[in-house]
Motif scaffolding. Structure first.
Motif, PDB file in Angstrom:
ATOM      1  N   GLN A  47       0.824  -1.210   0.000  1.00 12.62           N
ATOM      2  CA  GLN A  47       0.000   0.000   0.000  1.00 12.62           C
ATOM      3  C   GLN A  47       0.856   1.258   0.000  1.00 12.62           C
ATOM      4  O   GLN A  47       0.550   2.234  -0.686  1.00 12.62           O
ATOM      5  N   SER A  48       1.971   1.252   0.733  1.00 14.93           N
ATOM      6  CA  SER A  48       2.813   2.443   0.780  1.00 14.93           C
ATOM      7  C   SER A  48       3.497   2.700  -0.552  1.00 14.93           C
ATOM      8  O   SER A  48       3.611   3.853  -0.994  1.00 14.93           O
ATOM      9  N   ASP A  49       3.937   1.657  -1.251  1.00 19.21           N
ATOM     10  CA  ASP A  49       4.558   1.846  -2.561  1.00 19.21           C
ATOM     11  C   ASP A  49       3.538   2.348  -3.569  1.00 19.21           C
ATOM     12  O   ASP A  49       3.855   3.170  -4.437  1.00 19.21           O
ATOM     13  N   PHE A  50       2.328   1.846  -3.468  1.00 22.95           N
ATOM     14  CA  PHE A  50       1.272   2.279  -4.374  1.00 22.95           C
ATOM     15  C   PHE A  50       1.073   3.781  -4.263  1.00 22.95           C
ATOM     16  O   PHE A  50       0.985   4.494  -5.265  1.00 22.95           O
ATOM     17  N   ALA A  51       1.018   4.275  -3.031  1.00 19.58           N
ATOM     18  CA  ALA A  51       0.778   5.706  -2.822  1.00 19.58           C
ATOM     19  C   ALA A  51       1.989   6.549  -3.214  1.00 19.58           C
ATOM     20  O   ALA A  51       1.851   7.639  -3.776  1.00 19.58           O
ATOM     21  N   LEU A  52       3.190   6.042  -2.931  1.00 17.76           N
ATOM     22  CA  LEU A  52       4.394   6.852  -3.113  1.00 17.76           C
ATOM     23  C   LEU A  52       4.847   6.939  -4.558  1.00 17.76           C
ATOM     24  O   LEU A  52       5.283   7.987  -5.023  1.00 17.76           O
ATOM     25  N   PHE A  53       4.737   5.834  -5.298  1.00 17.60           N
ATOM     26  CA  PHE A  53       5.324   5.777  -6.625  1.00 17.60           C
ATOM     27  C   PHE A  53       4.309   5.921  -7.755  1.00 17.60           C
ATOM     28  O   PHE A  53       4.563   5.489  -8.877  1.00 17.60           O
ATOM     29  N   GLY A  54       3.155   6.504  -7.470  1.00 21.30           N
ATOM     30  CA  GLY A  54       2.186   6.767  -8.519  1.00 21.30           C
ATOM     31  C   GLY A  54       1.692   5.532  -9.215  1.00 21.30           C
ATOM     32  O   GLY A  54       1.462   5.520 -10.433  1.00 21.30           O
ATOM     33  N   ALA A  55       1.504   4.466  -8.427  1.00 25.89           N
ATOM     34  CA  ALA A  55       1.154   3.198  -9.052  1.00 25.89           C
ATOM     35  C   ALA A  55      -0.226   3.204  -9.690  1.00 25.89           C
ATOM     36  O   ALA A  55      -0.516   2.361 -10.532  1.00 25.89           O
ATOM     37  N   ALA A  56      -1.093   4.130  -9.292  1.00 33.39           N
ATOM     38  CA  ALA A  56      -2.410   4.197  -9.930  1.00 33.39           C
ATOM     39  C   ALA A  56      -2.255   4.454 -11.423  1.00 33.39           C
ATOM     40  O   ALA A  56      -3.003   3.907 -12.244  1.00 33.39           O
ATOM     41  N   ALA A  57      -1.263   5.274 -11.780  1.00 35.84           N
ATOM     42  CA  ALA A  57      -1.011   5.557 -13.196  1.00 35.84           C
ATOM     43  C   ALA A  57      -0.319   4.396 -13.887  1.00 35.84           C
ATOM     44  O   ALA A  57      -0.281   4.345 -15.121  1.00 35.84           O
ATOM     45  N   ASN A  58       0.251   3.479 -13.103  1.00 34.68           N
ATOM     46  CA  ASN A  58       0.985   2.349 -13.672  1.00 34.68           C
ATOM     47  C   ASN A  58       0.210   1.040 -13.588  1.00 34.68           C
ATOM     48  O   ASN A  58       0.784  -0.028 -13.777  1.00 34.68           O
ATOM     49  N   ARG A  59      -1.074   1.137 -13.279  1.00 32.79           N
ATOM     50  CA  ARG A  59      -1.912  -0.053 -13.271  1.00 32.79           C
ATOM     51  C   ARG A  59      -2.277  -0.462 -14.697  1.00 32.79           C
ATOM     52  O   ARG A  59      -2.309   0.359 -15.597  1.00 32.79           O
ATOM     53  N   ARG A  60      -2.583  -1.749 -14.843  1.00 33.34           N
ATOM     54  CA  ARG A  60      -3.283  -2.202 -16.027  1.00 33.34           C
ATOM     55  C   ARG A  60      -4.051  -3.462 -15.673  1.00 33.34           C
ATOM     56  O   ARG A  60      -3.840  -4.065 -14.606  1.00 33.34           O
ATOM     57  N   ASP A  61      -4.945  -3.864 -16.548  1.00 36.23           N
ATOM     58  CA  ASP A  61      -5.782  -5.022 -16.273  1.00 36.23           C
ATOM     59  C   ASP A  61      -4.959  -6.306 -16.300  1.00 36.23           C
ATOM     60  O   ASP A  61      -3.976  -6.428 -17.038  1.00 36.23           O
ATOM     61  N   ASP A  62      -5.383  -7.267 -15.497  1.00 35.06           N
ATOM     62  CA  ASP A  62      -4.803  -8.601 -15.582  1.00 35.06           C
ATOM     63  C   ASP A  62      -5.112  -9.212 -16.953  1.00 35.06           C
ATOM     64  O   ASP A  62      -6.084  -8.821 -17.607  1.00 35.06           O
ATOM     65  N   ALA A  63      -4.290 -10.139 -17.371  1.00 38.03           N
ATOM     66  CA  ALA A  63      -4.456 -10.692 -18.718  1.00 38.03           C
ATOM     67  C   ALA A  63      -4.083 -12.167 -18.751  1.00 38.03           C
ATOM     68  O   ALA A  63      -3.227 -12.629 -17.987  1.00 38.03           O
ATOM     69  N   ASP A  64      -4.733 -12.898 -19.656  1.00 41.94           N
ATOM     70  CA  ASP A  64      -4.479 -14.329 -19.870  1.00 41.94           C
ATOM     71  C   ASP A  64      -4.511 -14.635 -21.364  1.00 41.94           C
ATOM     72  O   ASP A  64      -5.357 -15.378 -21.833  1.00 41.94           O
ATOM     73  N   THR A  65      -3.595 -14.068 -22.111  1.00 37.80           N
ATOM     74  CA  THR A  65      -3.506 -14.364 -23.530  1.00 37.80           C
ATOM     75  C   THR A  65      -2.113 -14.906 -23.834  1.00 37.80           C
ATOM     76  O   THR A  65      -1.212 -14.860 -22.983  1.00 37.80           O
ATOM     77  N   SER A  66      -1.927 -15.399 -25.026  1.00 40.26           N
ATOM     78  CA  SER A  66      -0.629 -15.973 -25.398  1.00 40.26           C
ATOM     79  C   SER A  66       0.471 -14.920 -25.437  1.00 40.26           C
ATOM     80  O   SER A  66       1.654 -15.244 -25.280  1.00 40.26           O
ATOM     81  N   THR A  67       0.097 -13.666 -25.619  1.00 39.51           N
ATOM     82  CA  THR A  67       1.090 -12.593 -25.695  1.00 39.51           C
ATOM     83  C   THR A  67       1.127 -11.712 -24.448  1.00 39.51           C
ATOM     84  O   THR A  67       1.938 -10.799 -24.365  1.00 39.51           O
ATOM     85  N   ASP A  68       0.245 -12.005 -23.502  1.00 41.79           N
ATOM     86  CA  ASP A  68       0.174 -11.157 -22.296  1.00 41.79           C
ATOM     87  C   ASP A  68      -0.396 -11.969 -21.141  1.00 41.79           C
ATOM     88  O   ASP A  68      -1.596 -12.214 -21.063  1.00 41.79           O
ATOM     89  N   ARG A  69       0.492 -12.391 -20.256  1.00 40.97           N
ATOM     90  CA  ARG A  69       0.076 -13.101 -19.039  1.00 40.97           C
ATOM     91  C   ARG A  69       0.530 -12.255 -17.850  1.00 40.97           C
ATOM     92  O   ARG A  69       1.733 -12.156 -17.568  1.00 40.97           O
TER      93      ARG A  69
END
Length: 265
Positions: free
Chosen positions: A74-96
């Motif tokens: 939680q502290s890293d999320f708040a400190l390092f702008g992780a909200a901007a570095n989020r993306r959806d989870d994925a289960d494809t051959s090119t993105d796991r």
């Protein structure tokens, strides 16, 4: 080069089954940067690195075709702008890809080793959210993903309010992966200390609030145990760690009758 040397090495007892790259904090950032830049490299027709486990890193992870499990406090999320570095989870051959955000957790749980010591109240103690349990199971899940194609579970994201982490009555992030220390708390878990965001602490709840939450010591043990067992069933922690949480809850329950002893714990 190191990975290539390991793949070629005849000094090992047998063939290399897999190579996983991981790191925490600065080395977690290096893990993500390496994956983004060189994750598509191969050796003898297979990925040079089989999977990545970046920990406590705010770096965005691009799809690279091999499994990535990223664990955030939680502290890293708040400190390092992780909200901007989020993306959806994925289960494809090119993105796991999986992202695990652990509510209530802090980058460094030992306050005495950090500047958080100077902002912690007199009745504060080290943050005790056992993120190591999540990391251990995440590595196990990553290897199962690589070897057997078994997809890891998907974690809810921590909730935001106007771009900041939304918190519950105890100060814990809403949403995210919630360990028993958050779901059945004895303390308010401060993930990021004022002026020292890389470390946090905990402040024991008042006895009257504990009585409201847990009318009996057995209620406390039952709640923590139920959360731990559910997490183990869903593959967020191991069965062994679920048992450790229950054993620790049993020891803590012995001091629930005495507020002064509880604060000392």
């Amino acid at each position: 080069q190191t990975a290539q040397l390991i793949r070629r090495s005849s000094l090992l007892d047998g063939p290399v089954r897999r190579i996983v790259m991981t790191g925490y904090s600065a080395s977690g950032t290096v893990t993500s940067l390496y994956a983004n830049s060189f994750g598509d490299r191969t050796f003898d027709g297979r990925p040079l690195i089989d999977g990545y486990l970046p920990l406590a890193s705010g770096v965005f992870n691009h799809p690279i075709g091999v499994p990535i499990i990223r664990v955030m406090t939680q502290s890293d999320f708040a400190l390092f702008g992780a909200a901007a570095n989020r993306r959806d989870d994925a289960d494809t051959s090119t993105d796991r890809y999986r992202l695990i955000e652990v509510s209530g957790s802090t980058h460094s749980e030992r306050v005495s080793d950090t500047c958080a010591l100077y902002s912690m109240p007199e009745n504060g103690f080290d943050n005790d959210v056992p993120i190591n349990m999540v990391i251990g199971q995440a590595l196990h899940n990553l290897i199962a993903w690589i070897d057997d194609g078994i997809s890891p579970p998907r974690a809810p994201r921590m909730e935001l309010n106007d771009g900041r982490i939304a918190v519950d009555e105890f100060g814990h992030a809403k949403g995210g992966l919630r360990l028993p220390h958050v779901e059945a708390p004895l303390s308010s878990l401060i993930a990021a200390a004022p002026g020292c965001e890389l470390a946090g602490f905990r402040v024991p709840l008042e006895q009257v609030r504990l009585r409201q939450l847990y009318p009996t010591a057995e209620d406390f043990v039952a709640r923590r145990t139920a959360v731990a067992e559910k997490l183990a069933q869903e593959r967020w922690i191991s069965q062994e760690d679920a048992l450790r949480i229950r054993e620790a809850a049993l020891k803590l329950s012995a001091v629930l009758e005495n507020s002064e002893r509880l604060r000392e714990r």
